[in-house]
Design a protein around this motif. Structure first.
Motif, PDB file in Angstrom:
ATOM      1  N   UNK A 112       0.645  -1.226   0.227  1.00 36.07           N
ATOM      2  CA  UNK A 112       0.201  -0.016   0.164  1.00 36.07           C
ATOM      3  C   UNK A 112       1.134   1.013  -0.131  1.00 36.07           C
ATOM      4  N   UNK A 113       0.498   2.045  -0.757  1.00 41.04           N
ATOM      5  CA  UNK A 113       1.453   3.523  -1.203  1.00 41.04           C
ATOM      6  C   UNK A 113       0.707   4.545  -0.491  1.00 41.04           C
ATOM      7  N   UNK A 114      -0.668   4.419  -0.594  1.00 40.83           N
ATOM      8  CA  UNK A 114      -1.563   5.518  -0.003  1.00 40.83           C
ATOM      9  C   UNK A 114      -3.139   5.207  -0.283  1.00 40.83           C
ATOM     10  N   UNK A 115      -3.834   6.003  -0.083  1.00 46.01           N
ATOM     11  CA  UNK A 115      -5.111   5.729  -0.026  1.00 46.01           C
ATOM     12  C   UNK A 115      -5.976   6.790  -0.899  1.00 46.01           C
ATOM     13  N   UNK A 116      -6.978   6.467  -1.603  1.00 51.24           N
ATOM     14  CA  UNK A 116      -8.007   7.413  -2.272  1.00 51.24           C
ATOM     15  C   UNK A 116      -9.441   7.511  -1.731  1.00 51.24           C
ATOM     16  N   UNK A 119      -7.596   1.495  -0.899  1.00 50.33           N
ATOM     17  CA  UNK A 119      -5.772   1.466  -0.920  1.00 50.33           C
ATOM     18  C   UNK A 119      -5.391   1.560  -2.122  1.00 50.33           C
ATOM     19  N   UNK A 120      -4.434   2.190  -2.369  1.00 50.14           N
ATOM     20  CA  UNK A 120      -3.757   2.262  -3.920  1.00 50.14           C
ATOM     21  C   UNK A 120      -2.182   1.411  -3.722  1.00 50.14           C
ATOM     22  N   UNK A 121      -2.138   0.321  -4.283  1.00 46.05           N
ATOM     23  CA  UNK A 121      -1.207  -0.761  -4.293  1.00 46.05           C
ATOM     24  C   UNK A 121      -0.335  -0.718  -5.360  1.00 46.05           C
ATOM     25  N   UNK A 122       1.095  -1.369  -5.253  1.00 45.10           N
ATOM     26  CA  UNK A 122       1.850  -1.798  -6.420  1.00 45.10           C
ATOM     27  C   UNK A 122       1.505  -2.778  -7.100  1.00 45.10           C
ATOM     28  N   UNK A 123       1.829  -3.013  -8.268  1.00 50.49           N
ATOM     29  CA  UNK A 123       1.659  -4.161  -8.815  1.00 50.49           C
ATOM     30  C   UNK A 123       2.972  -5.247  -9.031  1.00 50.49           C
ATOM     31  N   UNK A 124       3.797  -4.523  -8.725  1.00 49.64           N
ATOM     32  CA  UNK A 124       5.342  -5.223  -8.729  1.00 49.64           C
ATOM     33  C   UNK A 124       6.069  -4.856  -7.473  1.00 49.64           C
ATOM     34  N   UNK A 125       7.228  -5.582  -7.344  1.00 48.33           N
ATOM     35  CA  UNK A 125       8.161  -4.944  -6.239  1.00 48.33           C
ATOM     36  C   UNK A 125       9.100  -3.992  -6.921  1.00 48.33           C
ATOM     37  N   UNK A 126       9.653  -3.207  -6.039  1.00 48.56           N
ATOM     38  CA  UNK A 126      10.780  -2.328  -6.881  1.00 48.56           C
ATOM     39  C   UNK A 126      11.004  -1.217  -5.518  1.00 48.56           C
ATOM     40  N   UNK A 127      11.566   0.066  -6.194  1.00 49.80           N
ATOM     41  CA  UNK A 127      11.817   1.246  -4.994  1.00 49.80           C
ATOM     42  C   UNK A 127      10.865   2.501  -5.840  1.00 49.80           C
ATOM     43  N   UNK A 128      10.137   2.951  -4.814  1.00 44.63           N
ATOM     44  CA  UNK A 128       9.261   4.209  -4.983  1.00 44.63           C
ATOM     45  C   UNK A 128      10.310   5.239  -5.197  1.00 44.63           C
ATOM     46  N   UNK A 129      10.430   5.921  -6.564  1.00 41.04           N
ATOM     47  CA  UNK A 129      11.348   6.911  -6.659  1.00 41.04           C
ATOM     48  C   UNK A 129      10.989   8.378  -6.514  1.00 41.04           C
ATOM     49  N   UNK A 130       9.874   8.613  -6.613  1.00 42.19           N
ATOM     50  CA  UNK A 130       9.094   9.652  -6.733  1.00 42.19           C
ATOM     51  C   UNK A 130       7.668   9.616  -6.595  1.00 42.19           C
ATOM     52  N   UNK A 131       7.173  10.530  -5.757  1.00 37.58           N
ATOM     53  CA  UNK A 131       5.546  11.191  -5.814  1.00 37.58           C
ATOM     54  C   UNK A 131       5.214  12.082  -6.575  1.00 37.58           C
ATOM     55  N   UNK A 132       4.202  11.967  -7.637  1.00 39.27           N
ATOM     56  CA  UNK A 132       4.006  12.866  -8.385  1.00 39.27           C
ATOM     57  C   UNK A 132       2.962  14.073  -8.005  1.00 39.27           C
ATOM     58  N   UNK A 133       2.226  13.579  -6.908  1.00 42.42           N
ATOM     59  CA  UNK A 133       1.203  14.472  -6.416  1.00 42.42           C
ATOM     60  C   UNK A 133       1.388  14.692  -4.731  1.00 42.42           C
ATOM     61  N   UNK A 134       1.083  15.666  -4.108  1.00 44.75           N
ATOM     62  CA  UNK A 134       1.058  15.981  -2.814  1.00 44.75           C
ATOM     63  C   UNK A 134       0.168  15.489  -1.950  1.00 44.75           C
ATOM     64  N   UNK A 135       0.099  15.375  -0.599  1.00 43.31           N
ATOM     65  CA  UNK A 135      -0.763  14.723   0.150  1.00 43.31           C
ATOM     66  C   UNK A 135      -2.156  15.684   0.132  1.00 43.31           C
ATOM     67  N   UNK A 136      -3.184  15.087   0.230  1.00 43.50           N
ATOM     68  CA  UNK A 136      -4.413  15.735   0.166  1.00 43.50           C
ATOM     69  C   UNK A 136      -4.844  16.461  -1.155  1.00 43.50           C
ATOM     70  N   UNK A 137      -4.259  15.822  -2.559  1.00 44.04           N
ATOM     71  CA  UNK A 137      -4.260  16.406  -3.694  1.00 44.04           C
ATOM     72  C   UNK A 137      -5.439  15.886  -4.443  1.00 44.04           C
ATOM     73  N   UNK A 138      -6.355  16.437  -4.926  1.00 40.98           N
ATOM     74  CA  UNK A 138      -7.617  16.052  -5.779  1.00 40.98           C
ATOM     75  C   UNK A 138      -6.944  15.485  -7.129  1.00 40.98           C
ATOM     76  N   UNK A 139      -6.946  14.097  -7.371  1.00 35.93           N
ATOM     77  CA  UNK A 139      -6.460  13.543  -8.681  1.00 35.93           C
ATOM     78  C   UNK A 139      -7.703  12.957  -9.460  1.00 35.93           C
ATOM     79  N   UNK A 140      -7.287  12.692 -10.807  1.00 36.81           N
ATOM     80  CA  UNK A 140      -8.008  12.443 -11.956  1.00 36.81           C
ATOM     81  C   UNK A 140      -7.847  10.879 -12.250  1.00 36.81           C
TER      82      UNK A 140
END
Length: 81
Positions: free
Chosen positions: A37-41, A49-70
């Protein structure tokens, strides 16, 4: 290694923490496993829960906390092992 965008499956508000007083699910640079789990929508007071499909390293978040996303918007970048 390849990179993959983790995208919002539907519109909502993105949260990196399970609650305001808790630490983020993951930090940039952190290793994750498949289905981590990397976050919640939030949609209409329901949290998904927003989850990863594969193992790896999270290199960057593209949106900030409490951002409305499409739907389809990139939330984070995963570098796949």
């Amino acid at each position: 290694m390849s990179q993959q965008d983790i995208q919002a499956p539907f519109p909502g508000v993105f949260y990196r923490r399970p609650s305001p007083d808790k630490p983020p699910f993951v930090e940039e640079g952190q290793q994750v496993e498949t289905d981590s789990v990397i976050g919640l929508l939030e949609v209409m007071k329901q949290f998904f829960e927003l989850k990863t499909d594969e193992a790896g390293t999270i290199t960057a978040f593209q949106v900030e906390e409490e951002t409305v996303v499409e739907a389809g918007q990139s939330i984070a970048v995963l570098e796949v092992k």
